[in-house]
Design an enzyme around this catalytic site. Structure first.
Site, mmCIF file in Angstrom:
data_model
loop_
_atom_site.group_PDB
_atom_site.id
_atom_site.type_symbol
_atom_site.label_atom_id
_atom_site.label_comp_id
_atom_site.label_asym_id
_atom_site.label_seq_id
_atom_site.Cartn_x
_atom_site.Cartn_y
_atom_site.Cartn_z
ATOM 1 N N PRO A 50 -9.795 1.776 -19.019
ATOM 2 C CA PRO A 50 -11.266 2.220 -19.908
ATOM 3 C C PRO A 50 -11.712 0.624 -19.940
ATOM 4 O O PRO A 50 -11.153 -0.271 -20.035
ATOM 5 C CB PRO A 50 -10.509 2.519 -21.375
ATOM 6 C CG PRO A 50 -9.288 1.986 -21.228
ATOM 7 C CD PRO A 50 -8.659 1.868 -19.949
ATOM 8 N N GLU A 51 -13.136 0.569 -20.023
ATOM 9 C CA GLU A 51 -13.849 -0.510 -20.156
ATOM 10 C C GLU A 51 -14.430 -0.607 -21.426
ATOM 11 O O GLU A 51 -14.126 0.324 -22.280
ATOM 12 C CB GLU A 51 -14.914 -0.749 -19.312
ATOM 13 C CG GLU A 51 -14.545 -0.466 -17.980
ATOM 14 C CD GLU A 51 -14.912 -1.735 -16.620
ATOM 15 O OE1 GLU A 51 -14.925 -2.699 -17.276
ATOM 16 O OE2 GLU A 51 -14.678 -1.435 -15.777
ATOM 17 N N HIS B 242 2.641 14.656 -24.051
ATOM 18 C CA HIS B 242 2.140 13.201 -24.126
ATOM 19 C C HIS B 242 1.389 12.764 -25.090
ATOM 20 O O HIS B 242 0.800 11.926 -25.187
ATOM 21 C CB HIS B 242 1.010 13.287 -22.681
ATOM 22 C CG HIS B 242 1.630 13.621 -21.377
ATOM 23 N ND1 HIS B 242 2.856 12.681 -20.969
ATOM 24 C CD2 HIS B 242 1.141 14.372 -20.527
ATOM 25 C CE1 HIS B 242 3.143 13.509 -19.772
ATOM 26 N NE2 HIS B 242 2.167 14.357 -19.463
ATOM 27 N N ARG C 140 0.355 8.208 -18.892
ATOM 28 C CA ARG C 140 1.100 7.212 -18.053
ATOM 29 C C ARG C 140 1.677 6.005 -18.955
ATOM 30 O O ARG C 140 2.367 5.182 -18.484
ATOM 31 C CB ARG C 140 0.037 6.510 -17.054
ATOM 32 C CG ARG C 140 -0.678 7.652 -16.306
ATOM 33 C CD ARG C 140 -1.598 6.905 -15.282
ATOM 34 N NE ARG C 140 -1.000 6.223 -14.380
ATOM 35 C CZ ARG C 140 -1.815 5.502 -13.382
ATOM 36 N NH1 ARG C 140 -3.059 5.492 -13.299
ATOM 37 N NH2 ARG C 140 -1.319 4.794 -12.658
#
Ligand SMILES: [Zn+2]
Length: 294
Positions: A2-3, A105, A124
Site C-alpha cells: 500500500p502506498e 486471516h 501474508r
C-alpha cells in the site's frame, strides 16, 4: 504494497466508526503478525477510548486516551473491514476480493461503542501492530529519521532546496528517500516527475542554485507532488486488489496514470510522437517520457 494514499484512504474510512469511540472488546487471534503483537494486547485495548486516528508516512496511529498509541502498518496485504451492527438492516464494509473475506486471516477484531466491528485481516501477515507511549513516538526507530509529509505544510521548495543541495543522486532516488519525504512511493514519484516535466535521471542537486535557493524547476515540483497525492487520496488510493477501502470500494487512481506502468504507450503530454520508457533505478522501475521530461 500500500502506498501513502491507500493508507490515508483507510484512515479516512475508519475515522467515522473509530474516532471518539470506546473499544468495548478486543479479540486477538494470534500472538504475532510480522512482529509479536503487544503483550496483553486485548486487555490493554479494552475499555480505551480512541482519541484520534492519525497517520505518519504509511503508519496508522491510533491515539488512545491516556498516553498510548497503537502503531499499525498494513504490510503487503493487510486490510480493515467494517461491519456495522445491523443499522436499518444494512451491513457496510463488504469486500470485493476473496482473500480479505477469509476469516482464517482475521487477526484482530475490535468491537466499538459506535456500533461497528473493525476487523484486521492480513493473509501474508507482513503487517504489524505495536504500542508505544505518545511522548516517545517522535524518537521511535520508525519515525526518528523520517522526512517531511508530502501532504503537510513542511514540504516546501525551501526545505527541499536545503536537503537536496549538492546531492549527486538521481532526482528519482532522492524523492523516494524516506528521510527526505516520508511515504512518497514509486508510483507517485513517477507521476509527479512527469507532471513537472523533470527527468528522473537528473542529479537532485541541479534543482538548487549555488546559493542554496530552489530553482524554478523545484518551485514547480513541490505543488505537483501535493497535487498527485491529493488526487490519489481523492480517488481512494491506487491499488486494485489488496488494499480496498474500508467501505469495500476499490481505488481508481490507477486509471489516470500518465506514465506509471505505461511502457511503450504514447506519452499523454506529447501525444503520438513519443512513447513512455521504463528504466530501472535503485532496483525499482521508473516510467518516464524522455522527450518532455528534462
Ligand atoms: Zn512526453
Amino acid at each position: 504494497m500500500p502506498e501513502l494514499p491507500e493508507v490515508e484512504t483507510v484512515r479516512r474510512g475508519l475515522i467515522p466508526v473509530m474516532e471518539g469511540a470506546t473499544i468495548l472488546a478486543a479479540e486477538v487471534k494470534r500472538p504475532d503478525l510480522r512482529f509479536p503483537l503487544p503483550e496483553r494486547f486485548a486487555e490493554r485495548l479494552t475499555g480505551r477510548r480512541v482519541a484520534s486516528l492519525g497517520r505518519r508516512a504509511k503508519y496508522l496511529l491510533v491515539d488512545l486516551d491516556g498516553d498510548e498509541v497503537v502503531i499499525m502498518h498494513l504490510g503487503m496485504s493487510g486490510s480493515f473491514r467494517i461491519a456495522q451492527a445491523a443499522v436499518g438492516g444494512e451491513v457496510v464494509g463488504d469486500f470485493h476480493h476473496e482473500r480479505s473475506r477469509d476469516a482464517a486471516h482475521d487477526h484482530v477484531v475490535l468491537t466499538l461503542s459506535s456500533g461497528a466491528t473493525v476487523t484486521y485481516n492480513d493473509p501474508r501477515r507482513f503487517g504489524f501492530m505495536l504500542m508505544t507511549e505518545r511522548r516517545a513516538l517522535a524518537e521511535h526507530p520508525f519515525f526518528a529519521r523520517l522526512g517531511v509529509e508530502p501532504t503537510g505544510n513542511d514540504l516546501s521548495a525551501e526545505h527541499l532546496a536545503m536537503v537536496l543541495r549538492g546531492k549527486a543522486a538521481p532526482l528519482k532516488a532522492a524523492l523516494l528517500d524516506q528521510s527526505i519525504i516520508a511515504g512518497l512511493g514509486n508510483i507517485y514519484v513517477c507521476e509527479a516527475l512527469h507532471r513537472a516535466g523533470l527527468s528522473p535521471q537528473r542529479a537532485a542537486g541541479t534543482l538548487v542554485t549555488k546559493g542554496g535557493e530552489p530553482t524554478a524547476r523545484l518551485e514547480r515540483l513541490v505543488p505537483v507532488i501535493r497535487e498527485v497525492i491529493a488526487e490519489a487520496i481523492e480517488a481512494g488510493g491506487s491499488s486494485l486488489r489488496d488494499h480496498a477501502q474500508p467501505s469495500g470500494q476499490l481505488g481508481y487512481f490507477q486509471h489516470s496514470f500518465h506514465v506509471y506502468d505505461r511502457e511503450g504507450e504514447t506519452c499523454r503530454r506529447c501525444g503520438d510522437r513519443h512513447i513512455v520508457r521504463r528504466i530501472v533505478q535503485s532496483g525499482r522501475s521508473t516510467f518516464y517520457c524522455p522527450a518532455c521530461q528534462r
